[in-house]
Design a protein around this motif. Sequence first.
Motif, mmCIF file in Angstrom:
data_model
loop_
_atom_site.group_PDB
_atom_site.id
_atom_site.type_symbol
_atom_site.label_atom_id
_atom_site.label_comp_id
_atom_site.label_asym_id
_atom_site.label_seq_id
_atom_site.Cartn_x
_atom_site.Cartn_y
_atom_site.Cartn_z
ATOM 1 N N LYS A 191 38.183 -39.100 18.397
ATOM 2 C CA LYS A 191 38.974 -39.348 17.187
ATOM 3 C C LYS A 191 38.373 -38.711 15.935
ATOM 4 N N TYR A 192 37.321 -37.900 16.091
ATOM 5 C CA TYR A 192 36.676 -37.264 14.955
ATOM 6 C C TYR A 192 36.898 -35.745 14.925
ATOM 7 N N PHE A 193 36.938 -35.121 16.102
ATOM 8 C CA PHE A 193 37.052 -33.667 16.211
ATOM 9 C C PHE A 193 38.267 -33.280 17.036
ATOM 10 N N SER A 194 38.691 -32.049 16.823
ATOM 11 C CA SER A 194 39.751 -31.455 17.639
ATOM 12 C C SER A 194 39.417 -29.970 17.785
ATOM 13 N N ASP A 195 39.932 -29.347 18.837
ATOM 14 C CA ASP A 195 39.706 -27.904 18.946
ATOM 15 C C ASP A 195 41.052 -27.174 18.896
ATOM 16 N N LEU A 196 41.008 -25.993 18.335
ATOM 17 C CA LEU A 196 42.183 -25.134 18.283
ATOM 18 C C LEU A 196 41.969 -24.025 19.302
ATOM 19 N N ILE B 147 36.653 -25.546 15.919
ATOM 20 C CA ILE B 147 36.571 -27.002 15.877
ATOM 21 C C ILE B 147 37.013 -27.449 14.493
ATOM 22 N N THR B 148 37.919 -28.423 14.488
ATOM 23 C CA THR B 148 38.317 -29.047 13.233
ATOM 24 C C THR B 148 37.843 -30.494 13.253
ATOM 25 N N ILE C 239 39.344 -30.271 8.207
ATOM 26 C CA ILE C 239 38.139 -29.474 7.922
ATOM 27 C C ILE C 239 37.920 -28.490 9.063
ATOM 28 N N ILE C 240 37.703 -27.222 8.721
ATOM 29 C CA ILE C 240 37.245 -26.284 9.753
ATOM 30 C C ILE C 240 35.739 -26.464 9.834
ATOM 31 N N TYR C 241 35.285 -26.961 10.976
ATOM 32 C CA TYR C 241 33.897 -27.355 11.180
ATOM 33 C C TYR C 241 33.072 -26.262 11.854
ATOM 34 N N TYR C 242 33.696 -25.505 12.741
ATOM 35 C CA TYR C 242 32.977 -24.457 13.476
ATOM 36 C C TYR C 242 33.975 -23.422 13.997
ATOM 37 N N VAL C 243 33.534 -22.161 14.011
ATOM 38 C CA VAL C 243 34.329 -21.060 14.551
ATOM 39 C C VAL C 243 33.442 -20.282 15.517
#
Length: 168
Positions: free
Chosen positions: A116-121, A126-127, A139-143
Motif C-alpha cells: 500500500k506504499y509503492f507501485s510500479d509502472l 517505482i512510484t 511521487i516518482i521514487y525510482y527509475v
Amino acid sequence: KNTKIIHNFAFKCSKKKWKKFQEDSELYQIGEEAFYKTEIEKFDFPNKMKYVSLDIFKYCEKLREVIFSNSVELINPSKKVYLNIEKITIPPKVDNFDVIYALNKLTEIRISPNNKYFSDLNGKIITKKSNPYNDSYDIIYYVLPSIKHVFIPSYIKKIVPGIFSNMQ
C-alpha cells in the motif's frame, strides 16, 4: 529446516550452489555478510524473515535475483554495497526501500500488488504515495538506469531529487 540463525560470514567465499529454503524453514535471522563472496545467483528469503539487509550479499558478483517473502517488513539500507541484482520484488509490508539506490544493475522491479506504499509502472519505475491514506501514488521514487525515455503522468506531484542521474 530447523536452522533459525545464520551467523556473520557463515558461508564466506563458499563455492557451493545455493538452494532455496524449505517452505517451513524456521530461519529468521541472517548475519552481516553471511554470503560474502559466494557464487550465489538467486536468493529467496524464507517466510519467517521480517527484517532483511542486503549487506549479507557483499561481493556476491553472480547474484542476479532476490525474492523477498511476503513477511518481510523492513529492508535495511546497504552500507555502500553495490550489487549486480537485476530483478527484485518488493513485498507487501515494506514502506521504505532506500536500498534500491545501491542497485544500479536493475532491469526489472516488481511491487507486490498488496503493497500500500509503492507501485510500479511496467516494472521500470517505482512510484510512492506521499500520504499512505491517499489512493494516489504521486511521487516518482525510482527509475531504472536502462530507461531511455520517461513519460511523467499528470498525477505525479514530486520527483525524488537526482532520480534521473543514473539513467544511461
